[in-house]
Design a protein around this motif. Structure first.
Motif, PDB file in Angstrom:
ATOM      1  N   SER A 182       4.258  -3.915   1.427  1.00  0.00           N
ATOM      2  CA  SER A 182       3.876  -2.623   1.830  1.00  0.00           C
ATOM      3  C   SER A 182       3.865  -2.468   3.292  1.00  0.00           C
ATOM      4  O   SER A 182       2.746  -2.971   3.464  1.00  0.00           O
ATOM      5  CB  SER A 182       2.986  -1.490   0.614  1.00  0.00           C
ATOM      6  OG  SER A 182       3.227  -0.347   1.174  1.00  0.00           O
ATOM      7  N   PHE A 184       1.695  -1.846   6.296  1.00  0.00           N
ATOM      8  CA  PHE A 184      -0.513  -1.188   6.593  1.00  0.00           C
ATOM      9  C   PHE A 184       0.223  -1.321   8.535  1.00  0.00           C
ATOM     10  O   PHE A 184       0.075  -2.216   9.476  1.00  0.00           O
ATOM     11  CB  PHE A 184      -0.994  -1.819   5.819  1.00  0.00           C
ATOM     12  CG  PHE A 184      -0.968  -3.371   6.094  1.00  0.00           C
ATOM     13  CD1 PHE A 184      -1.673  -4.417   7.138  1.00  0.00           C
ATOM     14  CD2 PHE A 184      -0.167  -3.969   5.272  1.00  0.00           C
ATOM     15  CE1 PHE A 184      -1.491  -5.563   7.398  1.00  0.00           C
ATOM     16  CE2 PHE A 184      -0.393  -5.409   5.405  1.00  0.00           C
ATOM     17  CZ  PHE A 184      -0.433  -5.916   6.170  1.00  0.00           C
ATOM     18  N   VAL A 247      -6.145  -0.011   9.109  1.00  0.00           N
ATOM     19  CA  VAL A 247      -7.377  -0.439   7.488  1.00  0.00           C
ATOM     20  C   VAL A 247      -7.304  -2.055   7.797  1.00  0.00           C
ATOM     21  O   VAL A 247      -7.991  -3.074   7.006  1.00  0.00           O
ATOM     22  CB  VAL A 247      -6.161  -0.618   6.280  1.00  0.00           C
ATOM     23  CG1 VAL A 247      -5.399   0.218   5.696  1.00  0.00           C
ATOM     24  CG2 VAL A 247      -4.505  -1.662   6.951  1.00  0.00           C
ATOM     25  N   GLN A 275     -11.355  -2.480   0.421  1.00  0.00           N
ATOM     26  CA  GLN A 275     -11.320  -1.346   0.674  1.00  0.00           C
ATOM     27  C   GLN A 275     -11.932  -0.332  -0.555  1.00  0.00           C
ATOM     28  O   GLN A 275     -11.759   0.649  -0.818  1.00  0.00           O
ATOM     29  CB  GLN A 275      -9.568  -1.091   1.040  1.00  0.00           C
ATOM     30  CG  GLN A 275      -9.437  -0.999   2.223  1.00  0.00           C
ATOM     31  CD  GLN A 275      -8.197  -0.378   2.891  1.00  0.00           C
ATOM     32  OE1 GLN A 275      -7.790   1.179   3.191  1.00  0.00           O
ATOM     33  NE2 GLN A 275      -7.248  -1.377   3.153  1.00  0.00           N
ATOM     34  N   CYS A 276     -11.197  -1.330  -2.372  1.00  0.00           N
ATOM     35  CA  CYS A 276     -11.326  -0.028  -3.251  1.00  0.00           C
ATOM     36  C   CYS A 276     -12.608  -0.874  -3.721  1.00  0.00           C
ATOM     37  O   CYS A 276     -11.930  -1.894  -4.947  1.00  0.00           O
ATOM     38  CB  CYS A 276     -10.205  -0.443  -4.659  1.00  0.00           C
ATOM     39  SG  CYS A 276      -8.517   0.660  -3.566  1.00  0.00           S
ATOM     40  N   CYS A 287      -8.855  -5.994  -4.458  1.00  0.00           N
ATOM     41  CA  CYS A 287      -9.118  -4.749  -4.150  1.00  0.00           C
ATOM     42  C   CYS A 287      -6.773  -4.013  -4.203  1.00  0.00           C
ATOM     43  O   CYS A 287      -5.993  -5.763  -3.821  1.00  0.00           O
ATOM     44  CB  CYS A 287      -9.322  -4.942  -2.891  1.00  0.00           C
ATOM     45  SG  CYS A 287      -8.341  -3.361  -1.981  1.00  0.00           S
ATOM     46  N   SER A 288      -7.591  -3.644  -5.157  1.00  0.00           N
ATOM     47  CA  SER A 288      -5.887  -3.071  -5.344  1.00  0.00           C
ATOM     48  C   SER A 288      -5.172  -2.128  -4.386  1.00  0.00           C
ATOM     49  O   SER A 288      -4.428  -2.363  -3.914  1.00  0.00           O
ATOM     50  CB  SER A 288      -5.646  -0.952  -6.528  1.00  0.00           C
ATOM     51  OG  SER A 288      -7.096  -0.230  -5.630  1.00  0.00           O
ATOM     52  N   LYS A 289      -5.680  -1.794  -3.150  1.00  0.00           N
ATOM     53  CA  LYS A 289      -5.008  -1.750  -2.029  1.00  0.00           C
ATOM     54  C   LYS A 289      -4.735  -2.739  -1.290  1.00  0.00           C
ATOM     55  O   LYS A 289      -3.300  -3.284  -0.967  1.00  0.00           O
ATOM     56  CB  LYS A 289      -6.285  -0.514  -0.604  1.00  0.00           C
ATOM     57  CG  LYS A 289      -5.644  -0.379   0.211  1.00  0.00           C
ATOM     58  CD  LYS A 289      -4.649   0.713  -0.815  1.00  0.00           C
ATOM     59  CE  LYS A 289      -4.039   1.699   0.976  1.00  0.00           C
ATOM     60  NZ  LYS A 289      -2.860   2.955  -0.121  1.00  0.00           N
ATOM     61  N   SER A 292      -1.696  -4.637  -2.740  1.00  0.00           N
ATOM     62  CA  SER A 292      -0.163  -3.446  -2.758  1.00  0.00           C
ATOM     63  C   SER A 292       0.133  -3.958  -1.421  1.00  0.00           C
ATOM     64  O   SER A 292       2.057  -3.816  -2.108  1.00  0.00           O
ATOM     65  CB  SER A 292      -0.839  -2.038  -2.851  1.00  0.00           C
ATOM     66  OG  SER A 292      -1.318  -2.025  -1.617  1.00  0.00           O
ATOM     67  N   TYR A 293      -0.177  -4.594  -0.531  1.00  0.00           N
ATOM     68  CA  TYR A 293       0.938  -5.044   0.414  1.00  0.00           C
ATOM     69  C   TYR A 293       1.057  -6.643   0.747  1.00  0.00           C
ATOM     70  O   TYR A 293       2.137  -6.626   0.791  1.00  0.00           O
ATOM     71  CB  TYR A 293      -0.611  -5.079   1.400  1.00  0.00           C
ATOM     72  CG  TYR A 293      -1.191  -4.074   2.360  1.00  0.00           C
ATOM     73  CD1 TYR A 293      -1.007  -2.444   2.067  1.00  0.00           C
ATOM     74  CD2 TYR A 293      -2.912  -4.144   2.389  1.00  0.00           C
ATOM     75  CE1 TYR A 293      -1.149  -1.473   2.269  1.00  0.00           C
ATOM     76  CE2 TYR A 293      -3.337  -2.642   3.388  1.00  0.00           C
ATOM     77  CZ  TYR A 293      -2.841  -1.603   2.543  1.00  0.00           C
ATOM     78  OH  TYR A 293      -3.336  -0.737   3.102  1.00  0.00           O
TER      79      TYR A 293
END
Length: 363
Positions: A182, A184, A247, A275-276, A287-289, A292-293
């Protein structure tokens, strides 16, 4: 002076440490002040730019950095963060950013290294990501992160990881490969290469360089608990925590060994703060963010890989102008690091998605 001469000068000088008789604040102020004077001297037809605008922006950046360091020395951390945060938020068009894209082959794969522990020659994928939230007490001070605040550090190459880890023995580290799934965007604080300067990015390159200079100073006293060389990078990360567009930060390792003459871009690093942060109600370990990357491989080490399949020694024949051939094995892909990277990339079908709520992994 022309643009490429200035970049070459920065590449050379940025490795210099301050001396014991000079404070970090005065060292940075002097270094950026000299940079401003060099920009004023530039006359370059190949890379034309609005010199007055750029110089004014650099002066503004210097004032921001000087002010942030001054407030930090007074223990006014909130105000020092605000200096940086306000400048970054108001100067998105004047600062270099870098979108890490899953569709760009050169940016798809990154690496993360961890030293082996007793009875743990390798680690599974979930133990190669950022330190889990429940173990945040183990997070110590690093250039782009504060104690107790997890941050994911990745390098473009195993060499970059190895330098950041202070060159451990080949038998003492475990490494994983991460694949970008993903896109960023990060603030681009990498030391520029001469051939990276783009005509439409000259002004933003010059405006970003004060922060590159202030964030890339080699540590003078590595055994001390407090390292002033980390102040600006840490303030930048704190300023970006709630930025929805940027980010994290990319940077070039300050620990590079001049014995190795490989491409400087192999020392690209990315630092991504969590971040989360979990609340009492949830049970997230990661961190879920950030999960996801990337997808991530299980860790491996040099000895296991050498046993499984011996590394090859590759020599390429290069034809000289006089008609003679010479053999060279100095290209990075031929190194043990380069060969390990290719093995990890080749197994990308076995990369895993981390589930932030538990240690189990979804394939």
């Amino acid at each position: 002076m022309i643009v490429k001469q200035l970049i070459e000068k920065i590449i050379t000088e940025i490795k210099d440490k301050r001396n014991n008789n000079q404070t970090f604040e005065s060292f940075i102020s002097e270094r950026i002040g000299n940079y401003i004077e060099d920009v004023r001297k530039i006359e370059d037809l190949e890379f034309p730019f609005n010199k007055e605008k750029v110089v004014n922006k650099i002066i503004e950046a210097k004032e921001v950095i000087d002010g942030a360091l001054r407030e930090y020395s007074r223990a006014n951390l909130i105000k020092s963060i605000e200096y940086i945060k306000e400048y970054v938020n108001n100067n998105n068009d004047n600062l270099l950013t870098w979108e890490i894209s899953k569709d760009i082959i050169l940016d798809q794969y990154w690496f993360r290294m961890r030293k082996q522990e007793d009875n743990h020659p390798v680690f599974p994928a979930d133990q190669m990501f950022h330190i889990p939230f429940q173990l945040r007490t183990k997070v110590n001070t690093q250039r782009y992160s504060l104690p107790g605040y997890p941050c994911l550090y990745v390098s473009r190459s195993i060499w970059g990881c190895w330098e950041e880890m202070h060159e451990p023995k080949l038998s003492e580290f475990c490494v994983s490969c991460l694949k970008v799934v993903s896109n960023f965007t990060v603030l681009d604080l990498r030391i520029p290469r001469l051939n990276d300067i783009l005509k439409d990015k000259v002004e933003s390159t010059f405006c970003t360089l004060p922060f590159v200079i202030a964030s890339s100073v080699p540590v003078l006293l590595p055994n001390d608990n407090f390292k002033p060389e980390y102040i600006i990078p840490q303030l930048l990360m704190l300023a970006l925590v709630d930025n929805i567009n940027i980010v994290g930060c990319s940077y070039t390792s300050t620990l590079r060994n001049d014995f190795f003459k490989w491409d400087l871009r192999l020392l690209d690093n990315i630092a991504l703060p969590v971040q989360c942060v979990p609340t009492k109600e949830d049970k997230n370990e990661f961190c879920s963010k950030l999960t996801s990357y990337f997808t991530i491989s299980d860790g491996t080490n040099y000895e296991y890989e050498a046993i499984r399949e011996p590394f090859s020694t590759i020599f390429l024949k290069i034809m000289e102008k006089d008609g003679h051939c010479r053999d060279t094995g100095l290209e990075y892909p031929n190194s043990y690091f380069g060969q390990m990277e290719e093995r990890l990339k080749a197994n990308s079908n076995h990369f895993k998605h981390l589930d932030p709520t538990k240690k189990e992994i979804n394939n």
